[in-house]
Design an enzyme around this catalytic site. Structure first.
Site, short mmCIF file in Angstrom:
data_model
loop_
_atom_site.label_atom_id
_atom_site.label_comp_id
_atom_site.label_asym_id
_atom_site.label_seq_id
_atom_site.Cartn_x
_atom_site.Cartn_y
_atom_site.Cartn_z
N ASP A 88 -0.77 3.93 -11.15
CA ASP A 88 -0.68 4.83 -12.29
C ASP A 88 0.75 5.20 -12.66
O ASP A 88 0.98 5.67 -13.78
CB ASP A 88 -1.50 6.10 -12.02
N HIS B 51 -2.31 7.21 -2.05
CA HIS B 51 -3.56 6.48 -2.25
C HIS B 51 -4.44 6.65 -1.02
O HIS B 51 -3.94 6.68 0.10
CB HIS B 51 -3.27 4.98 -2.46
N HIS C 228 -7.86 10.68 -9.66
CA HIS C 228 -8.27 9.28 -9.88
C HIS C 228 -7.56 8.80 -11.15
O HIS C 228 -6.32 8.85 -11.22
CB HIS C 228 -9.81 9.24 -9.95
N1 COA Z 1 2.42 13.91 -3.65
C1 COA Z 1 2.80 14.63 -2.59
N2 COA Z 1 2.16 14.60 -1.40
C2 COA Z 1 1.10 13.78 -1.29
C3 COA Z 1 0.66 12.98 -2.35
C4 COA Z 1 1.37 13.07 -3.57
N3 COA Z 1 0.98 12.36 -4.62
N4 COA Z 1 -0.40 12.27 -1.96
C5 COA Z 1 -0.64 12.61 -0.70
N5 COA Z 1 0.27 13.52 -0.29
C6 COA Z 1 0.34 14.16 1.00
C7 COA Z 1 -0.70 15.28 1.09
O1 COA Z 1 -0.17 16.51 0.61
C8 COA Z 1 -1.01 15.30 2.54
O2 COA Z 1 0.04 15.95 3.22
P1 COA Z 1 -0.28 16.91 4.46
O3 COA Z 1 -0.91 15.99 5.49
O4 COA Z 1 1.06 17.44 4.82
O5 COA Z 1 -1.25 17.94 3.95
C9 COA Z 1 -0.94 13.81 2.94
O6 COA Z 1 -0.06 13.20 1.99
C10 COA Z 1 -2.30 13.13 2.87
O7 COA Z 1 -2.79 13.32 1.56
P2 COA Z 1 -4.31 13.42 1.18
O8 COA Z 1 -4.41 14.03 -0.19
O9 COA Z 1 -5.11 14.07 2.27
O10 COA Z 1 -4.68 11.90 1.17
P3 COA Z 1 -5.91 11.30 0.45
O11 COA Z 1 -6.17 9.99 1.08
O12 COA Z 1 -7.06 12.24 0.35
O13 COA Z 1 -5.26 11.19 -1.00
C11 COA Z 1 -4.90 10.82 -3.20
C12 COA Z 1 -5.28 10.20 -1.87
C13 COA Z 1 -4.83 9.71 -4.22
C14 COA Z 1 -6.00 11.81 -3.63
C15 COA Z 1 -3.56 11.56 -3.09
O14 COA Z 1 -2.56 10.68 -2.66
C16 COA Z 1 -3.17 12.20 -4.41
O15 COA Z 1 -3.64 13.30 -4.72
N6 COA Z 1 -2.28 11.54 -5.20
C17 COA Z 1 -1.92 12.04 -6.51
C18 COA Z 1 -2.96 11.65 -7.54
C19 COA Z 1 -2.92 10.19 -7.88
O16 COA Z 1 -1.86 9.63 -8.14
N7 COA Z 1 -4.10 9.58 -7.94
C20 COA Z 1 -4.26 8.19 -8.30
C21 COA Z 1 -4.70 7.41 -7.11
S1 COA Z 1 -4.77 5.67 -7.51
#
Ligand code: COA
Length: 380
Positions: A316, A265, A226
């Protein structure tokens, strides 16, 4: 890892679950639009002051000129830090993260709020103003104290955005720095039922006071999935070091299946509505400062992630390198997010309490079946 069982009516991470009704913000992931009470957040970021937007979110409408004067002077009155908070900040271990210092300071502030246990709309509004007014001072002072410096009191002539930088750096920012920082605060101010806001609403729904709610929000925001992502994104950019190395770094990270912070996201899958505006303002800022290297690095990272994974940057990423170019220490990036989001959090707490119903979802039990208790003496 064993494959997760599928259950009807269960969505891991509450993805896609509608958990409430709100008049505060609308996120349209298809059109990449974020609306604060009927206004496009990106238009507000370019044209409004953070204080106007805070009024819009918390009070419910854009202020008239008279309302604006009253609101801003109230926020300024609340910017003074009580002695007890300064004393507590001075006793914290020097390695304390500023998010933890903020969480501690907000807990300390609750004891002196005369409206603490009054959960009426008007009392909640007064408490929201106090919190929004004081939080920039807490963050700036905590950082200075943790660095062994003296806190700098707020300057009543400055806007909230300029004042934060003044209290942190000891000099008022130039007009462009203030404008870009103000825009970043507006874009961070509110985002619907995100994890920290939901935590605030869950806490408020038990009829705990607003300080408990925002402390829950601060704790939730700290995580790197987050708000903590802006600090992590800047650490990544520093380890890349040079825009020419960005493509290989991202390709290697993808090959290792590493997550790149500042990308992806839960709601936006075609791009974060806030990024184009902040990126454009950041480019203008970087040009004025004569150093486009961070902009170019972030742009290359974006190009490679979109090309290889169809994953877009979130807010971010641009905020991280913009704050870095403003000379803001990295551990303050998430606390700055909290300074802005205090307006969204408190708006949601007020809305929750105006129409309260305890938030209490259920879960699926996968533990052992019912079994008889064996007394301790009979267990080996
Ligand atoms: N870098 C690399 N791969 C990413 C990614 C990232 N930042 N964000 C998502 N993915 C990939 C995941 O590995 C997953 O791949 P898979 O299906 O091969 O396993 C797919 O995209 C779906 O990701 P998931 O984490 O399940 O999606 P989510 O909706 O739960 O995730 C976040 C949302 C924000 C938690 C995720 O994008 C993330 O961890 N981002 C990095 C942290 C961040 O920047 N947070 C701020 C958000 S405003």
């Amino acid at each position: 890892m064993a494959e997760e069982k599928q259950y009807p009516n269960y969505s891991p991470g509450l993805e896609g679950v509608v958990a409430g009704v709100s008049k505060i913000a609308r996120v349209d992931p298809e059109k990449q639009v974020l609306v604060y009470r009927g206004y496009d957040a990106t238009e507000l970021a370019r044209k409004a002051s953070f204080e106007e937007v805070a009024h819009l979110l918390v009070v419910g409408h854009l202020p008239s000129q008279a309302e604006y004067r009253t609101f801003t002077s109230k926020l300024r009155e609340c910017a003074a830090l009580p002695k007890e908070v300064v004393t507590i900040l001075r006793t914290l271990p020097k390695k304390t993260h500023p998010m933890d210092a903020l969480r501690t300071a907000i807990s300390c502030l609750s004891g002196s709020d005369p409206d603490l246990d009054d959960l009426s709309h008007d009392a909640n509004l007064r408490k929201a103003m106090r919190l929004m007014g004081v939080v920039p001072s807490v963050v700036a002072a905590s950082w200075r104290i943790l660095q062994g410096q003296e806190p700098i009191p707020a300057d009543p002539k400055l806007s909230l955005a300029a004042n934060f930088l003044f209290m942190l750096q000891g000099k008022a920012p130039d007009a462009l720095t203030e404008r870009v920082f103000n825009a970043s605060l507006i874009l961070y101010a509110e985002h619907g039922f995100n994890a920290s806001t939901f935590a605030c609403r869950v806490t408020a729904s038990t009829l705990a006071d607003i300080y408990c709610s925002v402390v829950a929000g601060i704790g939730t925001l700290k995580g790197s999935l987050h708000g903590g992502a802006n600090e992590a994104a800047m650490e990544t950019m520093l380890s890349i070091g040079n825009p020419a190395k960005a493509e290989k770094y991202v390709l290697d990270a993808i090959a290792r299946k590493d997550k790149l912070m500042g990308f992806g996201h839960r709601v936006y899958k075609k791009g974060d509505s806030r990024v184009p505006t902040l990126k454009t303002l950041g480019k203008e800022y970087a040009q004025a400062k004569g150093d486009l290297s961070w902009y170019e690095m972030a742009d290359t990272m974006e190009r490679v992630m979109v090309r290889e994974k169809n994953i877009y940057p979130n807010v971010d990423l641009p905020s991280a390198w913009i704050y870095y170019q403003m000379g803001i220490p990295i551990p303050l990036y998430t606390p700055i997010f909290a300074v802005a989001r205090m307006s969204g959090w408190t708006a949601h707490v007020i809305e929750q309490l105006d129409h309260n119903r305890l938030i209490r979802p259920s879960s699926i039990y996968e533990g052992p079946a019912l079994q008889p208790y064996v007394p301790l003496a009979e267990r080996s």
